[in-house]
Scaffold this motif. Sequence first.
Motif, PDB file in Angstrom:
ATOM      1  N   ARG A 292       0.842  -1.207   0.000  1.00  0.00           N
ATOM      2  CA  ARG A 292       0.000   0.000   0.000  1.00  0.00           C
ATOM      3  C   ARG A 292       0.879   1.260   0.000  1.00  0.00           C
ATOM      4  NH1 ARG A 292      -5.342   1.292   2.356  1.00  0.00           N
ATOM      5  NH2 ARG A 292      -5.632  -0.955   2.488  1.00  0.00           N
ATOM      6  N   LEU A 293       1.901   1.272   0.875  1.00  0.00           N
ATOM      7  CA  LEU A 293       2.740   2.467   0.973  1.00  0.00           C
ATOM      8  C   LEU A 293       3.615   2.620  -0.279  1.00  0.00           C
ATOM      9  CD1 LEU A 293       3.641   4.945   2.568  1.00  0.00           C
ATOM     10  CD2 LEU A 293       5.381   3.531   3.667  1.00  0.00           C
ATOM     11  N   MET A 294       4.159   1.491  -0.768  1.00  0.00           N
ATOM     12  CA  MET A 294       5.005   1.576  -1.965  1.00  0.00           C
ATOM     13  C   MET A 294       4.236   2.151  -3.146  1.00  0.00           C
ATOM     14  SD  MET A 294       7.220  -1.937  -2.055  1.00  0.00           S
ATOM     15  CE  MET A 294       7.636  -1.693  -3.759  1.00  0.00           C
ATOM     16  N   PHE A 305      12.075   1.504  -3.563  1.00  0.00           N
ATOM     17  CA  PHE A 305      12.799   0.223  -3.558  1.00  0.00           C
ATOM     18  C   PHE A 305      12.052  -0.769  -2.686  1.00  0.00           C
ATOM     19  CE2 PHE A 305      15.783   3.687  -4.257  1.00  0.00           C
ATOM     20  CZ  PHE A 305      16.223   3.333  -5.523  1.00  0.00           C
ATOM     21  N   ARG A 306      11.810  -1.933  -3.259  1.00  0.00           N
ATOM     22  CA  ARG A 306      10.969  -2.929  -2.596  1.00  0.00           C
ATOM     23  C   ARG A 306      11.740  -3.629  -1.468  1.00  0.00           C
ATOM     24  NH1 ARG A 306       6.766  -5.144  -4.885  1.00  0.00           N
ATOM     25  NH2 ARG A 306       5.940  -7.110  -4.131  1.00  0.00           N
ATOM     26  N   PRO A 307      11.298  -3.451  -0.210  1.00  0.00           N
ATOM     27  CA  PRO A 307      11.987  -4.134   0.894  1.00  0.00           C
ATOM     28  C   PRO A 307      11.527  -5.587   1.005  1.00  0.00           C
ATOM     29  CG  PRO A 307      10.204  -2.798   1.773  1.00  0.00           C
ATOM     30  CD  PRO A 307      10.190  -2.605   0.274  1.00  0.00           C
ATOM     31  N   ALA A 308      12.438  -6.479   1.324  1.00  0.00           N
ATOM     32  CA  ALA A 308      12.088  -7.891   1.521  1.00  0.00           C
ATOM     33  C   ALA A 308      11.782  -8.180   2.985  1.00  0.00           C
ATOM     34  CB  ALA A 308      13.221  -8.780   1.034  1.00  0.00           C
ATOM     35  N   GLY A 309      11.965  -7.184   3.840  1.00  0.00           N
ATOM     36  CA  GLY A 309      11.677  -7.366   5.258  1.00  0.00           C
ATOM     37  C   GLY A 309      11.682  -6.032   5.970  1.00  0.00           C
ATOM     38  N   GLN A 314      12.615   2.310   1.358  1.00  0.00           N
ATOM     39  CA  GLN A 314      13.536   3.371   0.932  1.00  0.00           C
ATOM     40  C   GLN A 314      13.033   3.988  -0.369  1.00  0.00           C
ATOM     41  OE1 GLN A 314      16.175   4.935   2.086  1.00  0.00           O
ATOM     42  NE2 GLN A 314      16.318   3.700   3.942  1.00  0.00           N
ATOM     43  N   THR A 315      13.217   5.309  -0.461  1.00  0.00           N
ATOM     44  CA  THR A 315      12.833   5.998  -1.692  1.00  0.00           C
ATOM     45  C   THR A 315      13.969   6.899  -2.150  1.00  0.00           C
ATOM     46  OG1 THR A 315      11.945   7.883  -0.451  1.00  0.00           O
ATOM     47  CG2 THR A 315      10.407   6.086  -0.980  1.00  0.00           C
ATOM     48  N   ASP A 316      14.009   7.112  -3.457  1.00  0.00           N
ATOM     49  CA  ASP A 316      14.903   8.102  -4.059  1.00  0.00           C
ATOM     50  C   ASP A 316      14.036   9.317  -4.374  1.00  0.00           C
ATOM     51  OD1 ASP A 316      16.523   9.639  -5.723  1.00  0.00           O
ATOM     52  OD2 ASP A 316      17.454   7.874  -6.662  1.00  0.00           O
ATOM     53  N   ILE A 317      14.448  10.482  -3.859  1.00  0.00           N
ATOM     54  CA  ILE A 317      13.605  11.681  -3.976  1.00  0.00           C
ATOM     55  C   ILE A 317      13.911  12.504  -5.223  1.00  0.00           C
ATOM     56  CG2 ILE A 317      13.320  11.815  -1.480  1.00  0.00           C
ATOM     57  CD1 ILE A 317      15.450  14.052  -1.454  1.00  0.00           C
ATOM     58  N   ARG A 318      14.922  12.093  -5.998  1.00  0.00           N
ATOM     59  CA  ARG A 318      15.332  12.937  -7.120  1.00  0.00           C
ATOM     60  C   ARG A 318      14.258  13.107  -8.198  1.00  0.00           C
ATOM     61  NH1 ARG A 318      21.302  10.414  -7.577  1.00  0.00           N
ATOM     62  NH2 ARG A 318      19.956   8.580  -7.384  1.00  0.00           N
ATOM     63  N   PRO A 319      13.432  12.076  -8.477  1.00  0.00           N
ATOM     64  CA  PRO A 319      12.373  12.299  -9.472  1.00  0.00           C
ATOM     65  C   PRO A 319      11.419  13.432  -9.089  1.00  0.00           C
ATOM     66  CG  PRO A 319      12.601   9.959  -8.992  1.00  0.00           C
ATOM     67  CD  PRO A 319      13.462  10.686  -8.002  1.00  0.00           C
ATOM     68  N   LEU A 356      18.243   9.710  -0.428  1.00  0.00           N
ATOM     69  CA  LEU A 356      17.341   8.648   0.038  1.00  0.00           C
ATOM     70  C   LEU A 356      16.540   9.087   1.268  1.00  0.00           C
ATOM     71  CD1 LEU A 356      19.798   5.593  -0.192  1.00  0.00           C
ATOM     72  CD2 LEU A 356      17.991   6.198  -1.833  1.00  0.00           C
ATOM     73  N   VAL A 357      15.276   8.671   1.295  1.00  0.00           N
ATOM     74  CA  VAL A 357      14.418   8.943   2.450  1.00  0.00           C
ATOM     75  C   VAL A 357      13.689   7.652   2.823  1.00  0.00           C
ATOM     76  CG1 VAL A 357      12.317  10.161   3.202  1.00  0.00           C
ATOM     77  CG2 VAL A 357      14.135  11.416   2.015  1.00  0.00           C
ATOM     78  N   ARG A 358      13.626   7.378   4.136  1.00  0.00           N
ATOM     79  CA  ARG A 358      12.981   6.154   4.638  1.00  0.00           C
ATOM     80  C   ARG A 358      11.587   6.462   5.187  1.00  0.00           C
ATOM     81  NH1 ARG A 358      14.535   3.243  10.288  1.00  0.00           N
ATOM     82  NH2 ARG A 358      12.817   4.584  10.928  1.00  0.00           N
ATOM     83  N   PHE A 359      10.624   5.646   4.771  1.00  0.00           N
ATOM     84  CA  PHE A 359       9.257   5.739   5.302  1.00  0.00           C
ATOM     85  C   PHE A 359       8.913   4.431   6.017  1.00  0.00           C
ATOM     86  CE2 PHE A 359       9.294   8.774   1.833  1.00  0.00           C
ATOM     87  CZ  PHE A 359       8.471   9.814   2.267  1.00  0.00           C
TER      88      PHE A 359
END
Length: 380
Positions: A292-294, A305-309, A314-319, A356-359
């Motif tokens: 949902r968040l991704m 970026f899809r976390p496996a756990g 993690q996201t890249d904010i440059r776009p 990078l920013v973490r949610f």
Amino acid sequence: MREFGTTVFAEMTALAARTGSINLGQGFPDTDGPPAMLARAAEALRGGWNQYPPGPGVPELRQAVSWHRMDRYGLAYDPDGEILVTVGATEAISAAVLALCEPGDEVILFEPYYDSYSASVALAGAVRKPVPLRIAEGRFTFDPDELRAAAGPRTRAILVNSPHNPTGTVFTREELAVIADLCRERDIIAITDEVYEHLTFDDVTHIPLATFEGMRERTVMISSAGKTFSVTGWKTGFVCAPRPLITAVQTVKQFLTFTASAPWQLAVAYALREELGWVEGLRAELEGKRDRLMEGLAKAGFEVFRPAGTYFVQTDIRPLGFDDGLTLTRRLPELAGVVAIPTQVFYDHPAIGRHLVRFAFCKRDEVISEAVSRLLSGLR
Ligand code: PMP
Ligand code: GLN
């Protein structure tokens, strides 16, 4: 310790409270753990479990941890002498580093790293040797040559966190084998932080480093109840290691806190034996929350970026037209009423993670949806 200041989690949670923002920064769930476990804790409080428990931890919990390690991973640890209960994984990590590293010893860690690692290494007067995790095929991983190059004559230990906070990577059998080979070849102690051991997605499973050949004898295996049972405020951790290593860690631990709080230990002992079905439900729910968040973050314009756990994406904010995560996360409350964590604070080389920013997605679905709709309108 001057360089450490206030932790980013405290800073960002205060920012969320001050601005009335949705807190997708600090990783803590907004729902409770299994009701029967909570009832056990209340019973323990009312039932007189309110004095110092034994230094190594209450026997019921040490036995439950021993059972769990054997049942889940086939690892045998003697509850009397190879298991130690601590005040969360945080104390376990600090006590292990303080116990096993002398001033000037080097400790390898993967960056970005959980913030307490660098502080623990500094408390011991040891020196951190960061090895970067970089994105390859959509996940964060390390270069085996870079890892090997980080090991030198003063290398004493390696801190291995899998499932990994803050990237969400779960190390594969191949990656763990590279680490295990290095530890055996160079006589390095592994201190493993496995607090997200149960929280993996998409059929990915967590493999403890101690299960690799020759590793049980040189691994200090750390986990805690906080993430597994959604009780991050209970601060109940446990360490499994061979007797000489546990003895060293306990020697330090007894002068940090002497012993961990009693009532939670009984409740966690119960939960490890009886509530793993509940944990499986939590894992499945978190997988849905991750998706949902991704999806929402991608719609809002982040590269995701899809976390496996773990709890984190993690996201890249440059776009979105930003290049500094610290600037963006400080402005995010005003732009969108959401708080997140700038990943760059978890590096010795912040430039690598500047964008990078973490949610965190360990929140109720309606909270995630509200955060996403705020980001969609605020970042437009
Ligand atoms: N290690 C990692 C990777 C974590 O994310 C956390 C915090 N959640 C901890 C250790 C600390 O665990 P505890 O709350 O049990 O001290
Ligand atoms: N482990 C949690 C996180 O990474 C926070 C723990 C803390 O506040 N120290 O968000």
